[in-house]
Design an enzyme around this catalytic site. Structure first.
Site, short mmCIF file in Angstrom:
data_model
loop_
_atom_site.label_atom_id
_atom_site.label_comp_id
_atom_site.label_asym_id
_atom_site.label_seq_id
_atom_site.Cartn_x
_atom_site.Cartn_y
_atom_site.Cartn_z
N GLY A 50 -17.84 40.67 10.79
CA GLY A 50 -17.39 42.01 10.47
C GLY A 50 -18.32 42.79 9.56
N HIS A 51 -19.42 42.17 9.10
CA HIS A 51 -20.33 42.83 8.14
C HIS A 51 -21.77 42.63 8.55
CE1 HIS A 51 -22.12 43.87 4.20
NE2 HIS A 51 -20.98 44.52 4.01
N PHE A 52 -22.28 43.31 9.37
CA PHE A 52 -21.70 44.26 10.33
C PHE A 52 -21.98 43.72 11.72
CE2 PHE A 52 -22.88 46.66 6.53
CZ PHE A 52 -21.70 47.26 6.20
#
Length: 145
Positions: A50-52
């Site tokens: 999720g990052h990223f």
């Protein structure tokens, strides 16, 4: 670099576990004074999901957490602190200078600068290939687990 504490030995000193144990080995160590750890940053780290998703960068808060864990090794391996826990109590003068990406080896250096009772401070820096990625001053509290 010689390994002072390997991954399994680190788990005997600090309570962190996967996916939150952020140091792979300790390569320099002076009890209660200084510690240097290494983290091999893999593209398989869970935080990269999720990052990223299209631009993988290690979150800065996890770099500072890795530094705090390295400092915890310096403090918690002593006889008087065995079985205790080091809590992250504060951070000052934090600066991020370089992105940390998959494939990097993060060198985590912490020097303990002050201890008064259960509270202490440390000067910390994280580098990749000799380039500064993060610097900060950490405050910690040691207590019974």
């Amino acid at each position: 670099m010689e390994t002072i504490f390997d991954y399994n030995q680190i788990k005997q000193i600090i309570p962190h576990r996967q996916p939150f144990l952020l140091i792979d080995k300790i390569v320099e160590y002076e009890e209660g004074k200084r510690c240097v750890g290494l983290k091999q940053v893999s593209g398989n780290e869970p935080f990269f999901q999720g990052h990223f998703p299209n631009y993988a960068v290690m979150p800065g808060v996890l770099i500072t957490e890795a530094l705090a864990q390295t400092g915890a090794v310096a403090m918690l391996n002593s006889e008087e602190n065995k079985g205790k826990i080091a809590l992250f109590a504060g951070i000052d003068k934090c600066r991020f200078k370089k992105q940390v990406v998959p494939g990097d080896t993060l060198m985590l250096e912490v020097e303990i600068t002050k201890i008064k009772g259960p509270i202490g401070k440390g000067s910390a820096k994280a580098t990749v290939d000799g380039q500064l990625a993060c610097s900060c001053e950490l405050t910690f509290a040691i207590q019974d687990a």
